[in-house]
Design a protein around this motif. Structure first.
Motif, short mmCIF file in Angstrom:
data_model
loop_
_atom_site.label_atom_id
_atom_site.label_comp_id
_atom_site.label_asym_id
_atom_site.label_seq_id
_atom_site.Cartn_x
_atom_site.Cartn_y
_atom_site.Cartn_z
N VAL A 1 -16.68 -2.17 94.79
CA VAL A 1 -17.36 -1.15 95.59
C VAL A 1 -18.52 -0.61 94.76
CG1 VAL A 1 -15.28 -0.54 96.88
CG2 VAL A 1 -15.81 0.68 94.76
N ILE B 1 -7.57 2.70 93.30
CA ILE B 1 -7.48 2.51 94.75
C ILE B 1 -6.96 3.78 95.44
CG2 ILE B 1 -6.28 1.23 96.56
CD1 ILE B 1 -6.39 -1.23 94.81
N LEU C 1 -9.43 -3.28 91.83
CA LEU C 1 -10.64 -2.68 92.38
C LEU C 1 -11.60 -2.26 91.27
CD1 LEU C 1 -12.04 -1.70 95.03
CD2 LEU C 1 -10.89 0.50 94.70
N SER D 1 -16.41 -4.88 99.58
CA SER D 1 -16.07 -4.26 100.86
C SER D 1 -16.03 -2.75 100.72
CB SER D 1 -14.70 -4.76 101.34
OG SER D 1 -14.39 -4.19 102.59
N HIS D 2 -16.36 -2.07 101.83
CA HIS D 2 -16.17 -0.63 101.91
C HIS D 2 -15.19 -0.29 103.03
CE1 HIS D 2 -20.27 -0.76 99.93
NE2 HIS D 2 -19.46 -0.22 99.04
N ILE E 1 -6.17 -5.71 98.60
CA ILE E 1 -6.69 -5.74 97.23
C ILE E 1 -5.67 -5.23 96.21
CG2 ILE E 1 -8.50 -4.80 95.74
CD1 ILE E 1 -9.33 -6.99 97.85
N ILE F 1 -9.23 -2.66 101.67
CA ILE F 1 -8.97 -2.41 100.25
C ILE F 1 -7.51 -2.01 100.02
CG2 ILE F 1 -9.55 -0.92 98.29
CD1 ILE F 1 -12.42 -0.77 99.46
N ARG G 1 -11.88 0.58 104.06
CA ARG G 1 -10.80 1.19 103.29
C ARG G 1 -9.44 0.59 103.63
NH1 ARG G 1 -13.51 6.74 104.86
NH2 ARG G 1 -14.33 5.25 106.41
N CYS H 1 -11.74 -6.60 94.54
CA CYS H 1 -12.82 -6.05 95.37
C CYS H 1 -13.74 -5.20 94.51
CB CYS H 1 -12.25 -5.21 96.50
SG CYS H 1 -13.51 -4.57 97.64
#
Length: 504
Positions: free
Chosen positions: A342, A501, A488, A475-476, A485, A481, A478, A340
């Motif tokens: 961010v 993370i 990150l 993605s945001h 995920i 994630i 949480r 992921c």
């Protein structure tokens, strides 16, 4: 400050809300949850008196309060305006609000150069921020927020949570972000369509989101267990009674005519058994909970070897037009990594995802599926839903597509209609089903959970967590994630950096 009494809303002659009463007072943070198409946005429009397509009964008393409304998407008429034109009526308006303006743009981490920029040049997250900024400058009494978290970066999400918790104005809001719901809601309004979407139901409780979910699941589990237990007991009673009745009936058929006394006794016994049967038929059993069915889908045959090289990407400059968003981007992805990205709004995450998809889509050794941030990039309004899902028009493919769409709670009318008539959440489900049916073993996903109900999102996270292919996503969310995920990154103007993370 806002009072609703016996409100009923019909759309296309079907109730989506019936006999809703609520009062919103100072400090209330009322979260509205429910699946796509259950009337959340329509309720806002009815409150504001701007809903032209619904039949409405009941009373709404705003008590002369000024309401600020954040729509899901910005109206097209504003997109060609500059930030200044959108926020202020004139220079005098600007100077009257200049202190508030600089206070809030600092909190929202916006630059004042947005005053000179056209709205259509802003990123998705920046558009949400400037719309929130407009609401704050208007100094409204009550806020109605329809998906305020869409496209916001994690820092702004944290600011929004703090803002909602510290402001004493009442807020009614729709959100699919479970973390935001957990941290801000003190009341829950759950809108459902039950009995295969033929009846509406609502639940209104003054509790926080996590407590609501826990209580709901426990109550459903308990009611289901009681219903099953009572049904088993009832069936045993029925079976035992039927056996006795059959035995007596057999005795009646075989008794000798020379035994009228025995025949009278058997007749009397059968009469008593019939009376028991009537009483048993009137037994009121606990019903199995009638709630909106949960979604169900899964990927099959998509495993990828852990050592397989999926992506080797080098981008000296990530640009939109002539504007450089980020430099010296390098990314390597192997095997069944769940990755992921961010980053702050406007840094170029969606632009990067398009580049990644472009890099991968010509590969013949993998099957790549793409969910863009703007669904219109791959969905066309006038295209039929089944035509998108099963373009072969093969009978077997269409049957399979219908099955998967049904598992996603997509109705027959929606299946047989056009894409333009679907909600954003249903469009998201449509794209997910397409990825499943195409047996994609590499997924490029830009905000995969943002438009889907918080009650469906746990299912999506579980499926993606167990997915044996490669996921490259932005993605945001949480919870997404934390649960899905394993790798990150943060995109900055200087490229991609590994991100911890545990610091989310």
């Amino acid at each position: 400050m806002l009072e609703i009494r016996n409100l009923s809303i019909k759309v296309n002659h079907k109730y989506i809300i019936k006999d809703l009463s609520l009062t919103l007072n100072k400090g209330d943070k009322l979260a509205i949850i429910g699946e796509e198409g259950n009337g959340k946005s329509t309720l806002f429009k009815v409150i504001l008196g701007i809903c032209s397509f619904a039949e409405v009964e009941g009373t709404i008393n705003l008590k002369r309060n000024k309401i600020g409304y954040l729509e899901q998407t910005m109206q097209e008429q504003y997109l060609n305006q500059t930030g200044f034109e959108y926020l202020f009526q004139n220079e005098e308006d600007y100077y009257n609000k200049i202190n508030l303006f600089y206070k809030f743009i600092n909190q929202l981490q916006l630059n004042d150069d947005l005053l000179d920029r056209k709205i259509n040049t802003l990123s998705g997250g920046e558009k949400v921020k400037i719309r929130i900024l407009k609401l704050l400058l208007e100094e409204n009494d009550i806020l109605l927020l329809d998906e305020p978290t869409n496209d916001l970066d994690i820092e702004t999400l944290r600011w929004l949570e703090n803002f909602m918790n510290t402001i004493d104005k009442p807020i009614m809001y729709v959100s699919h972000d479970e973390t935001l719901l957990s941290k801000t809601a003190n009341q829950i309004l759950h809108l459902e369509q039950i009995k295969h979407k033929t009846e509406c139901k609502h639940t209104l409780l003054k509790i926080d989101y996590d407590t609501y979910v826990e209580r709901r699941l426990n109550a459903l589990k308990k009611q289901t267990q009681v219903a099953k237990s009572e049904k088993r007991k009832f069936q045993k009673q029925q079976e035992k009674l039927n056996q006795v009745m059959q035995k007596v009936e057999h005795q009646q058929n075989t008794i000798s005519r020379s035994d009228p006394h025995g025949a009278r006794l058997l007749k009397k016994k059968m009469h008593a058994l019939k009376s028991q049967e009537r009483k048993l038929d009137k037994t009121e059993l606990t019903e199995t909970p009638d709630v909106e069915e949960s979604i169900y889908f899964f990927f099959e045959d998509v495993a990828i070897p852990k050592s397989k090289n999926i992506l080797h990407l080098v981008i000296p400059e990530l640009k939109v037009g002539e504007k450089v968003l980020s430099e010296k981007i390098e990314l390597e992805v192997i095997g069944n990594t769940h990755l992921c990205i961010v980053g702050k709004n406007g840094v170029g995450k969606s632009t990067l995802m398009k580049e990644i998809y472009k890099n991968l889509q010509e590969r013949t050794d993998i099957k790549v599926g793409y969910m863009p941030q703007n669904y219109e990039d791959i969905l066309h309004d006038d295209e039929q839903v089944l035509e998108f899902i099963a373009p072969s028009n093969n009978k077997e493919d269409i049957t399979k597509a219908r099955k998967y769409l049904g598992n996603m709670n997509i109705t027959r009318d929606e299946m047989e209609g056009k894409i333009k008539d679907l909600s954003n959440g249903t469009k998201a489900k449509l794209i997910l089903i397409k990825l499943v049916l195409d047996q994609c073993n590499v997924l490029v996903l830009d905000e995969p959970t943002r438009n889907v109900s918080p009650l469906s999102n746990p299912v999506i996270r579980k499926v993606l967590k167990e997915y044996q292919g490669t996921i490259i996503s932005v993605s945001h969310d949480r919870k997404y994630i934390m649960e899905v995920i394993d790798c990150l990154y943060q995109l900055t103007e200087n490229g991609l950096e590994k991100y911890n993370i545990d610091t989310l």
